[in-house]
Design a protein around this motif. Structure first.
Motif, PDB file in Angstrom:
ATOM      1  N   GLN A 278       4.145  16.122  14.250  1.00  0.00           N
ATOM      2  CA  GLN A 278       4.057  17.256  15.187  1.00  0.00           C
ATOM      3  C   GLN A 278       2.625  17.405  15.702  1.00  0.00           C
ATOM      4  N   MET A 279       1.667  17.344  14.764  1.00  0.00           N
ATOM      5  CA  MET A 279       0.264  17.506  15.163  1.00  0.00           C
ATOM      6  C   MET A 279      -0.163  16.357  16.076  1.00  0.00           C
ATOM      7  N   PHE A 280       0.289  15.149  15.718  1.00  0.00           N
ATOM      8  CA  PHE A 280      -0.077  13.983  16.520  1.00  0.00           C
ATOM      9  C   PHE A 280       0.447  14.151  17.948  1.00  0.00           C
ATOM     10  N   ALA A 281       1.690  14.628  18.078  1.00  0.00           N
ATOM     11  CA  ALA A 281       2.288  14.790  19.405  1.00  0.00           C
ATOM     12  C   ALA A 281       1.499  15.825  20.228  1.00  0.00           C
ATOM     13  N   ILE A 282       1.207  16.971  19.613  1.00  0.00           N
ATOM     14  CA  ILE A 282       0.488  18.032  20.331  1.00  0.00           C
ATOM     15  C   ILE A 282      -0.899  17.533  20.762  1.00  0.00           C
ATOM     16  N   LEU A 283      -1.591  16.886  19.829  1.00  0.00           N
ATOM     17  CA  LEU A 283      -2.953  16.446  20.135  1.00  0.00           C
ATOM     18  C   LEU A 283      -2.952  15.293  21.137  1.00  0.00           C
ATOM     19  N   ALA A 284      -1.868  14.482  21.132  1.00  0.00           N
ATOM     20  CA  ALA A 284      -1.777  13.409  22.120  1.00  0.00           C
ATOM     21  C   ALA A 284      -1.640  14.005  23.518  1.00  0.00           C
ATOM     22  N   VAL A 285      -0.833  15.077  23.648  1.00  0.00           N
ATOM     23  CA  VAL A 285      -0.682  15.746  24.947  1.00  0.00           C
ATOM     24  C   VAL A 285      -2.038  16.294  25.405  1.00  0.00           C
ATOM     25  N   VAL A 286      -2.777  16.916  24.481  1.00  0.00           N
ATOM     26  CA  VAL A 286      -4.105  17.448  24.819  1.00  0.00           C
ATOM     27  C   VAL A 286      -5.020  16.323  25.313  1.00  0.00           C
TER      28      VAL A 286
ATOM     29  N   GLN B 191       3.085   8.906  -1.694  1.00  0.00           N
ATOM     30  CA  GLN B 191       4.410   9.000  -1.071  1.00  0.00           C
ATOM     31  C   GLN B 191       5.230  10.191  -1.564  1.00  0.00           C
ATOM     32  N   MET B 192       4.785  10.822  -2.662  1.00  0.00           N
ATOM     33  CA  MET B 192       5.443  12.060  -3.093  1.00  0.00           C
ATOM     34  C   MET B 192       4.853  13.239  -2.306  1.00  0.00           C
ATOM     35  N   GLY B 193       3.600  13.118  -1.902  1.00  0.00           N
ATOM     36  CA  GLY B 193       2.947  14.159  -1.099  1.00  0.00           C
ATOM     37  C   GLY B 193       2.162  15.123  -1.951  1.00  0.00           C
ATOM     38  N   GLY B 194       1.038  15.547  -1.432  1.00  0.00           N
ATOM     39  CA  GLY B 194       0.219  16.534  -2.115  1.00  0.00           C
ATOM     40  C   GLY B 194      -0.624  15.910  -3.207  1.00  0.00           C
ATOM     41  N   LYS B 195      -1.803  16.475  -3.416  1.00  0.00           N
ATOM     42  CA  LYS B 195      -2.646  16.026  -4.522  1.00  0.00           C
ATOM     43  C   LYS B 195      -3.262  17.266  -5.142  1.00  0.00           C
ATOM     44  N   VAL B 196      -3.632  17.137  -6.411  1.00  0.00           N
ATOM     45  CA  VAL B 196      -4.192  18.308  -7.071  1.00  0.00           C
ATOM     46  C   VAL B 196      -5.317  17.874  -8.006  1.00  0.00           C
ATOM     47  N   ASP B 197      -6.396  18.645  -7.996  1.00  0.00           N
ATOM     48  CA  ASP B 197      -7.554  18.310  -8.827  1.00  0.00           C
ATOM     49  C   ASP B 197      -7.237  18.485 -10.300  1.00  0.00           C
ATOM     50  N   MET B 198      -7.775  17.569 -11.114  1.00  0.00           N
ATOM     51  CA  MET B 198      -7.656  17.670 -12.579  1.00  0.00           C
ATOM     52  C   MET B 198      -9.037  18.070 -13.067  1.00  0.00           C
TER      53      MET B 198
ATOM     54  N   GLN C  77       0.839  -1.192   0.000  1.00  0.00           N
ATOM     55  CA  GLN C  77       0.000   0.000   0.000  1.00  0.00           C
ATOM     56  C   GLN C  77       0.879   1.249   0.000  1.00  0.00           C
ATOM     57  N   PRO C  78       0.415   2.314  -0.660  1.00  0.00           N
ATOM     58  CA  PRO C  78       1.199   3.549  -0.604  1.00  0.00           C
ATOM     59  C   PRO C  78       1.123   4.119   0.811  1.00  0.00           C
ATOM     60  N   ASP C  79       2.263   4.108   1.494  1.00  0.00           N
ATOM     61  CA  ASP C  79       2.276   4.474   2.900  1.00  0.00           C
ATOM     62  C   ASP C  79       2.823   5.893   3.040  1.00  0.00           C
ATOM     63  N   ILE C  80       1.980   6.828   3.489  1.00  0.00           N
ATOM     64  CA  ILE C  80       2.436   8.218   3.572  1.00  0.00           C
ATOM     65  C   ILE C  80       3.474   8.407   4.683  1.00  0.00           C
ATOM     66  N   PHE C  81       3.636   7.383   5.543  1.00  0.00           N
ATOM     67  CA  PHE C  81       4.672   7.498   6.568  1.00  0.00           C
ATOM     68  C   PHE C  81       6.020   6.962   6.081  1.00  0.00           C
ATOM     69  N   ARG C  82       6.074   6.529   4.823  1.00  0.00           N
ATOM     70  CA  ARG C  82       7.352   6.181   4.188  1.00  0.00           C
ATOM     71  C   ARG C  82       7.468   7.017   2.915  1.00  0.00           C
ATOM     72  N   PRO C  83       7.618   8.328   3.038  1.00  0.00           N
ATOM     73  CA  PRO C  83       7.579   9.188   1.857  1.00  0.00           C
ATOM     74  C   PRO C  83       8.803   8.996   0.964  1.00  0.00           C
TER      75      PRO C  83
ATOM     76  N   GLY D 191       6.218  14.988   0.538  1.00  0.00           N
ATOM     77  CA  GLY D 191       5.817  13.883   1.405  1.00  0.00           C
ATOM     78  C   GLY D 191       6.527  13.940   2.747  1.00  0.00           C
ATOM     79  N   HIS D 192       7.847  14.299   2.730  1.00  0.00           N
ATOM     80  CA  HIS D 192       8.607  14.398   3.977  1.00  0.00           C
ATOM     81  C   HIS D 192       8.058  15.522   4.858  1.00  0.00           C
ATOM     82  N   GLU D 193       7.789  16.670   4.260  1.00  0.00           N
ATOM     83  CA  GLU D 193       7.263  17.808   5.033  1.00  0.00           C
ATOM     84  C   GLU D 193       5.918  17.435   5.667  1.00  0.00           C
ATOM     85  N   ILE D 194       5.073  16.751   4.867  1.00  0.00           N
ATOM     86  CA  ILE D 194       3.740  16.400   5.363  1.00  0.00           C
ATOM     87  C   ILE D 194       3.844  15.371   6.487  1.00  0.00           C
ATOM     88  N   LYS D 195       4.798  14.438   6.357  1.00  0.00           N
ATOM     89  CA  LYS D 195       4.980  13.443   7.418  1.00  0.00           C
ATOM     90  C   LYS D 195       5.418  14.128   8.713  1.00  0.00           C
TER      91      LYS D 195
END
Ligand code: CUA
Length: 357
Positions: free
Chosen positions: A73-81, A197-204, A53-59, A64-68
């Motif tokens: 970061q978001m997961f960590a902050i929200l886990a603390v909350v 895994q490249m990151g980002g999507k765009v409408d055609m 499967q295309p795994d976004i956690f293996r960009p 893809g790296h920036e998004i991972k």
């Protein structure tokens, strides 16, 4: 009706059912809500871990790296909350639990509390906002200008390299470490270009040219897919996105720009003649032959591709034969018509197409 009555617990002796309703409803919540919910969550986790499967956690690309990173970061902050809220909740439930003699005190209009619990979420949301804006800025790197365009069709992908003078379908190569810059468009309905895994999507979007660019950072074969529902075969609208060294990319592009190979095997030679006499050329192009149709995929180097039917089946003679004999059985509603020929002639077509490396 009987089964339903038994299942819902109605129709029991009233006294017994009345006494047991509390634990019964609790059991029902567990069996009907919590258990299926937990199983669904487990299935999602397991599916996400599956190797193919295309795994976004293996960009494999810059965006893809920036998004991972942002996701973590978001997961960590929200886990603390989440943990803080759970801890406070547990503390309150235990500390202020009901006691026989106690009476709840009523408080209202505590200004200090109001300010504190407005400020905390505001700060958290601001931090998330700043992180997101930073990531968006990092993804929007300088763009060298599009080298190719990706065109969405129901249900396949066309890749057009105007400078090198060739088109291909459902499989595209790019060079590692070089900014890949793609114009995306559609000829029919709205599709969406996405290589997870490249990151980002765009409408055609029909009648409009959108754009995406990123740097592929790791060589490999990545799955691309349509991420906008576009009809019955939306799920079978995939492509192969291959990241290779710049040398391998040049070799690939060079080969793709050449006209189709002359068939050599006896069956393939017969197939090459046959394909010119039936209607394939009204939809398909095979460069170097009189076939110049543009409605369907360019088949010039068909034999070099890994998949058929928009990368939903491996490109084998057996699959290709099945596809020619009855495309509607593999992709109902696709625009590929049945090729009405006897089996030996179908096999000649297969032999010819598979030689188009
Ligand atoms: Cu194209 Cu979904």
């Amino acid at each position: 009706m009987m089964a339903a009555t038994e299942e819902t617990g109605r129709g029991r002796v009233p006294g017994v059912s009345g006494q047991r309703s509390g634990s019964g409803s609790r059991r029902r919540i567990v069996s009907r809500v919590l258990l299926p919910g937990a199983l669904l969550a487990l299935a999602v986790v397991v599916a996400g871990c599956a190797g193919d499967q295309p795994d976004i956690f293996r960009p494999g690309g810059s965006a893809g790296h920036e998004i991972k990173t942002l996701s973590y970061q978001m997961f960590a902050i929200l886990a603390v909350v989440l943990i803080t809220v759970w801890a406070l909740l547990a503390f309150v439930i235990i500390k202020f639990r009901r006691r026989p003699e106690s009476k709840a005190s009523q408080t209202r209009g505590n200004l200090k509390l109001e300010i504190v619990w407005t400020l905390i979420p505001a700060v958290i949301v601001t931090v998330l906002f700043v992180l997101t804006v930073q990531t968006t800025k990092q993804i929007a790197m300088p763009d060298p200008g599009a080298q190719l365009s990706a065109v969405g069709h129901r249900w396949w992908w066309e890749f057009d390299f105007p400078e090198q003078g060739f088109k291909t379908a459902n499989e595209v190569y790019v060079a590692v470490g070089r900014t890949t810059s793609i114009d995306v468009e559609s000829v029919d309905v709205i599709h969406s270009f996405w290589v997870p895994q490249m990151g980002g999507k765009v409408d055609m979007i029909p009648g409009r040219v959108n754009h995406i660019h990123f740097v592929p950072l790791k060589e490999g074969r990545y799955l691309g897919e349509c991420s906008e529902f576009c009809g019955q075969q939306h799920g079978k609208m995939r492509f192969l996105f291959v990241v290779v060294s710049p040398e391998k990319y040049s070799a690939w592009a060079h080969r793709q720009a050449e006209p189709a190979a002359q068939p050599t095997g006896a069956e393939a030679v017969a197939g090459g003649k046959l394909i010119q006499t039936i209607s394939c050329g009204s939809c398909h192009t095979i460069r170097g032959t009189p076939m110049k149709g543009t409605f369907g995929p360019d088949l010039t180097h068909f034999g070099s591709r890994s998949g058929i039917a928009a990368y939903t089946l491996p490109n084998t003679p057996e699959n290709l034969l099945a596809w020619l004999v009855d495309p509607q059985a593999i992709k109902p509603e696709c625009t590929m018509p049945t090729v009405p020929l006897p089996l030996p002639q179908q096999q000649q077509l297969v032999a010819y197409l598979e030689e188009l490396k």
